[in-house]
Design a protein around this motif. Structure first.
Motif, PDB file in Angstrom:
ATOM      1  N   ARG A 844       0.853  -1.184   0.000  1.00 29.73           N
ATOM      2  CA  ARG A 844       0.000   0.000   0.000  1.00 29.73           C
ATOM      3  C   ARG A 844       0.892   1.238   0.000  1.00 29.73           C
ATOM      4  N   THR A 846       0.212   5.826   0.010  1.00 32.90           N
ATOM      5  CA  THR A 846      -0.838   6.826   0.169  1.00 32.90           C
ATOM      6  C   THR A 846      -1.241   7.373  -1.200  1.00 32.90           C
ATOM      7  N   ALA A 882      -4.277  10.368   3.968  1.00 38.45           N
ATOM      8  CA  ALA A 882      -4.990   9.439   4.852  1.00 38.45           C
ATOM      9  C   ALA A 882      -5.605   8.284   4.097  1.00 38.45           C
ATOM     10  N   VAL A 883      -5.239   8.163   2.785  1.00 38.74           N
ATOM     11  CA  VAL A 883      -5.818   7.094   1.975  1.00 38.74           C
ATOM     12  C   VAL A 883      -4.693   6.170   1.545  1.00 38.74           C
ATOM     13  N   ASN A 884      -4.895   4.863   1.764  1.00 36.94           N
ATOM     14  CA  ASN A 884      -3.926   3.834   1.361  1.00 36.94           C
ATOM     15  C   ASN A 884      -4.520   3.020   0.214  1.00 36.94           C
ATOM     16  N   ASN A 982     -12.481   0.480   2.252  1.00 37.18           N
ATOM     17  CA  ASN A 982     -11.504   0.097   3.295  1.00 37.18           C
ATOM     18  C   ASN A 982     -10.111   0.626   2.972  1.00 37.18           C
ATOM     19  N   PHE A 984      -9.309   4.036   3.888  1.00 38.22           N
ATOM     20  CA  PHE A 984      -8.995   5.134   4.800  1.00 38.22           C
ATOM     21  C   PHE A 984      -8.288   4.575   6.032  1.00 38.22           C
ATOM     22  N   LYS A 985      -7.318   5.338   6.538  1.00 33.31           N
ATOM     23  CA  LYS A 985      -6.590   4.902   7.718  1.00 33.31           C
ATOM     24  C   LYS A 985      -7.501   4.939   8.929  1.00 33.31           C
TER      25      LYS A 985
END
Length: 985
Positions: A844, A846, A882-884, A982, A984-985
């Motif tokens: 993953r 960001t 904040a997005v993986n 699924n 977002f951290k």
């Protein structure tokens, strides 16, 4: 056989001995409520009911205690007690009516229920009714419904109509009164028969009616109405039947002139002295048919218990009887009063002590100077007066009786004449091979060849340890003479040789008390420690054949040891213990034996004569054999966990089964034995189950603690040491429930639940294992697919055309000598290559990193397109950091747009990446270009390889749906819409 021989002897020798039976007395010290006993009754269970002015008591198993029912009703002043044919107890009171005590029911019947008076004198059971004699007439109570009727009568104006008793003749009931004569009950009235006198008691025996009157006993023939006999004795108070004989209690009210008489079918005899009771204030009488006890109630001395068939008689007139011995068919009794010779039922001769003293004085001088201490004799004090003479032992020899005393040895003829005197002071002596043997208390033995001329051989103790000393008993076995030494053990004389068994280690016991011969050349030896050995002596090895421990003997200090007809008699301070091959008996004070210390004994014709310090006993030894007895064992008390059992209306006697809960497992069970003659001779044991060990019982009470759940058929073993029986009776069937967790239904339920639980667990586990297996398989498949995708992804990021184009462009700048641009793009291309390699190793990255990468990529692609493409990122409401997302997920779409969407016809190419966060936390990414749109899709005939890789990667990220990836080609360009979950951290 009720010891007929003994009874015959008693009847015959009562003139001599004065007392033929044994008595026992019960007073307030033994539990009576009062000593004035006015009513007595022995019921069918053997319980003695005792009525007095103070209330009602019962004697059960030798213990007297108040009756609870009478105490509850405050029932006193008892005048009569009877038991009817239905085993109901009726108790009459002078003032309170009748106490009715049936099975499970107790009530009082008085004038309120119809009685003519509450002053009861006598009760009489006949057929279906109880006849009640009162101070004011007669009442008849039906036993069926307890209804009362009162027959009419003509009363006198001068005195009340006081009824004293009833009797039956030919099915009709007659009424005796104190003042008005005799009546017969006819229908509902009393019919006058005759005037007899003041009658206090009446009874019919074989057609003769006995009237106990104020002026004596009148016997009349009912059929002829003639007086058979009239005995002028004190006023008769009570008459009872026993063994087809009548016992009569007489005595004036104010004078102590009472007696007990017995009618034997021929005459009336005064047996007061014979019964051994010296009191004269008799009130009442009752008979215990089962045990042959006659109970006598008195005015001030309680109750006397008289054994009518005792095997024992006692005569205290002799004083202390120190020696008793048999010679042929005669008994020689030496006492503190002299000599008495008995022959069968007669006393043949008495010789006072003065006669012995006189005979000594005539004979002693011949050898008085020789029998001195200097010659090793135990000296005689010749000044001893007659009243101080003490007899030591006696030995029958030839046709004479020889007796030693503190004044010498006498020879007495069979007919009682004194034949000779010898100045010898010895405690124990005997005869061996026709020679007189004297033991010297100082130590030594003389064997006389000629006693008359004092020709003897003296065996002195100092010469050998084999010479007897301190001799306390002598007996004979086979052809040997045995001496019991008080401190040095056994000695034996065989021919002329003495042997100490202790010195020769043949028998180790040193402290011997008594010896007697047994069967088959055996010797019984008792020790100071009250143990008894049976020795085999024939072989000379003195092996112990049997041993009787002091624990098996009642009392201590053995003073009598006799073996007679297979029975060993052991006398101690507590009475007799009799042991045979199969049984054991105790005989003591409870049976009347125990007056004084046992001093001597002898046996003749099945009678044992026992001399004591207080008199002479005669005991029929045929008594000691196993006899048939039958008892009734009842429960008297039950406590459960310290609380008395809730009987639920039942009486303890009727409780035979008991079912308790699992926690009710601590019990105290009291019991009583009814019908026993001598209760102190009973020992008890119990067992909880058949086959278990018998446990001892103390004080008629079982202490059962922490019983396990189960069934307990509790048995009681009675060891009767009077009758020689061991009897086993069932006491209580006890069941203690199992706790619910131990019951079958609960166990089955638990097994079912456990099986179901195991099954469910098994199914769940199998499913889990299968799920895990599937997950493992999926994981392996995922990892495999991931590896393949990553490989394809890496390979797809930099295709050969892209690299060729980039290098060609850089070459172009170099050829044009635009070195700065060539270096710029070369640097950008190197960074792109490095970033591509780094990101391809991560699962993953960001979204921010992804966008920065795409900016570099677009910059390089713009080299080919002369910088015409404008690239924008619109993050909207999303924090890109904040997005993986999987790395380089968007790169294929950007590449596709740059390669296919912007031909030269598009003047201002625009590529926009926009993001939006939905309410369900899903991420929407739209990649939009303003390229050729539908025209590009018509040129492409199949799905690009990059697009298929993206779909595969999304399916590894989430459950892939068709709407998660939508590519829309339109006239104004192309829009790619991705929905990621699924991320977002």
């Amino acid at each position: 056989m009720r010891y007929l021989l003994t009874v015959f002897l008693w009847l015959c020798v009562s003139v001599v001995f004065g007392q033929g039976v044994v008595t026992k007395q019960y007073t307030i010290e033994n539990g009576l409520m009062a000593n004035d006993v006015r009513a007595l009754c022995v019921d069918s269970k053997g319980v003695l009911w005792i009525g007095s002015r103070s209330g009602l008591a019962q004697k059960i198993q030798g213990v007297v205690k108040p009756n609870e029912d009478a105490a509850r009703y405050r029932y006193t002043n008892i005048t009569d007690i009877i038991e009817d044919d239905q085993k109901t107890i009726w108790v009459g009171s002078y003032g309170q009516g009748i106490l009715y005590r049936a099975k499970g029911e107790v009530r009082v019947i008085s004038t309120q229920q119809g009685l003519i008076s509450n002053r009861i004198r006598r009760l009489f059971d006949h057929e279906g009714a109880i006849y009640v004699a009162t101070s004011d007439g007669v009442s008849i109570i039906s036993k069926k419904d307890l209804s009362v009727k009162n027959p009419t009568f003509k009363s006198s104006k001068n005195n009340p109509f006081e009824v004293s008793d009833f009797f039956e003749y030919k099915g009709e009931v007659y009424v005796a009164t104190i003042n008005d004569g005799i009546f017969k009950i006819v229908g509902d009235k009393l019919e006058f028969i005759e005037k007899v006198g003041r009658v206090f008691a009446a009874i019919n025996l074989d057609g003769l009616v006995f009237y106990g009157c104020q002026d004596g006993l009148i016997i009349k023939d009912i059929a002829t109405n003639k007086v058979v006999k009239h005995y002028n004795i004190p006023a008769v108070k009570d008459i009872k039947r026993a063994n087809n004989q009548l016992y009569v209690v007489s005595g004036s009210v104010d004078e102590n002139n009472g007696h007990i008489y017995r009618w034997d079918g021929v005459s009336l005899n005064n047996i007061t002295e014979y019964l051994g009771t010296k009191k004269t204030d008799y009130y009442s009488i009752s008979y215990d048919e089962r045990n042959d006890f006659l109970y006598l109630g008195t005015k001030s001395e309680g109750v006397f218990q008289v054994d009518l068939f005792s095997p024992l008689s006692f005569d205290s007139s002799y004083g202390s009887v120190s020696v008793v011995k048999g010679l042929n068919d005669r008994i020689f009794v030496f006492s503190s009063k002299g000599l008495s010779i008995q022959d069968k039922d007669k006393e043949l001769l008495t010789m006072p002590l003065q006669r012995f003293k006189y005979f000594q004085e005539q004979q002693y001088k011949k050898y008085a100077d020789y029998t001195t201490k200097a010659n090793h004799f135990y000296e005689i004090d010749y000044t001893t007066p007659a009243n101080r003479i003490v007899f030591y032992s006696a030995v029958p020899y030839g046709n004479s009786m020889w007796v030693s005393s503190n004044i010498g040895v006498f020879q007495i003829a069979y007919d009682g004449y004194l034949l000779s005197y010898h100045s010898i002071h010895t405690y124990r002596f005997g005869f061996y091979k026709n020679r007189f043997i004297e033991t010297n208390p100082y130590g030594g033995v003389r064997i006389y060849n000629d006693l008359a001329n004092m020709d003897y051989r003296y065996y002195f103790r100092v010469d050998s340890e084999d010479i007897p000393r301190d001799i306390v008993d002598i007996t004979y076995v086979d052809d040997k003479m045995y001496f019991a030494g008080a401190l040095d053990g056994l000695y034996v004389l065989d021919n002329k040789e003495f042997t100490s068994l202790a010195t020769k280690n043949l028998f180790a016991e040193h402290r011997i008390k008594k010896i007697t011969n047994g069967d088959n050349n055996t010797l019984y030896v008792s020790t100071d420690f009250n143990d008894i050995y049976l020795l085999e002596v024939k072989s000379g090895k003195y092996t112990v054949k049997d041993f009787i421990s002091n624990k098996d003997i009642a009392g201590t200090n053995i003073t009598l040891l006799k073996y007679v007809d297979g029975k060993l008699f052991i006398g101690t301070s507590k009475g007799l213990t009799v042991i045979d091959k199969n049984n054991k008996f105790y005989f003591n004070k409870e049976q009347g034996f125990g007056r004084g210390e046992i001093l001597s004994s002898t046996v003749k014709d099945n009678l044992m004569y026992i001399g004591t310090s207080e008199g002479l006993y005669i005991l029929d030894i045929t008594y000691f054999k196993q006899r048939v007895v039958q008892y009734q064992v009842n429960i008297s008390q039950i406590e459960v966990n310290g609380q008395e059992l809730d009987k639920k209306g039942e009486i303890y006697h009727n409780i035979r089964e008991l079912h308790l809960k699992s926690k009710e497992n601590n019990l105290q069970i009291g019991f009583e034995v009814l019908g026993t003659k001598f209760p102190d001779k009973l020992n008890f044991q119990y067992r909880l189950k058949l086959g278990e060990t018998w446990m001892n019982v103390k004080e008629n009470k079982l202490e059962l603690h922490y019983l396990e759940p189960g069934v307990y058929p509790i048995d009681i073993k009675i060891m009767d040491y009077d009758s020689g029986n061991e009897l086993i009776y069932p006491l209580l069937f006890l069941e203690i429930e199992k706790p619910f967790y131990a019951k079958t239904w609960f166990i089955i339920l638990c097994i079912g639940l456990l099986a179901a639980s195991f099954y469910i667990i098994y199914v769940i586990r199998v499913r889990q294992l299968r799920k895990l297996q599937r997950m493992e398989n999926k994981k392996l498949e995922y990892e495999k697919r991931l590896a393949e995708v990553q490989l394809q992804f890496v390979r797809s990021q930099m295709n050969s055309h892209f690299i060729f184009n980039v290098l060609s462009s850089i070459q172009y700048y170099i050829i044009k000598e635009e070195v700065d641009d060539a270096l710029f793009y070369l640097e950008r291309f190197a960074k792109l290559i490095r970033t591509t390699l780094e990101m391809s190793t991560k699962e993953r990255v960001t979204l921010k990193e992804e966008c920065e990468y795409l900016k570099i990529y677009v910059d390089i692609e713009n080299m080919r397109l002369d910088g015409r493409v404008t690239f924008k990122i619109e993050k909207g409401n999303v924090d890109l950091a904040a997005v993986n997302i999987p790395p380089l997920l968007l790169q294929p779409f950007v590449e596709n747009a740059l390669v296919h969407a912007f031909p030269s016809s598009i003047e201002h190419p625009l590529l926009v990446i926009a993001t939006e966060r939905l309410s369900d936390n899903s991420l929407v990414i739209e990649i939009t270009d303003n390229g050729i749109g539908e025209m590009s899709i018509r040129e492409k005939k199949h799905e690009s390889k990059g697009l298929s890789i993206v779909k595969e990667r999304m399916s590894l990220l989430q459950q892939y749906l068709d709407e998660d990836l939508i590519i829309d080609h339109h006239t104004k360009g192309t829009t790619v819409r991705l929905i990621l979950r699924n991320v977002f951290k």
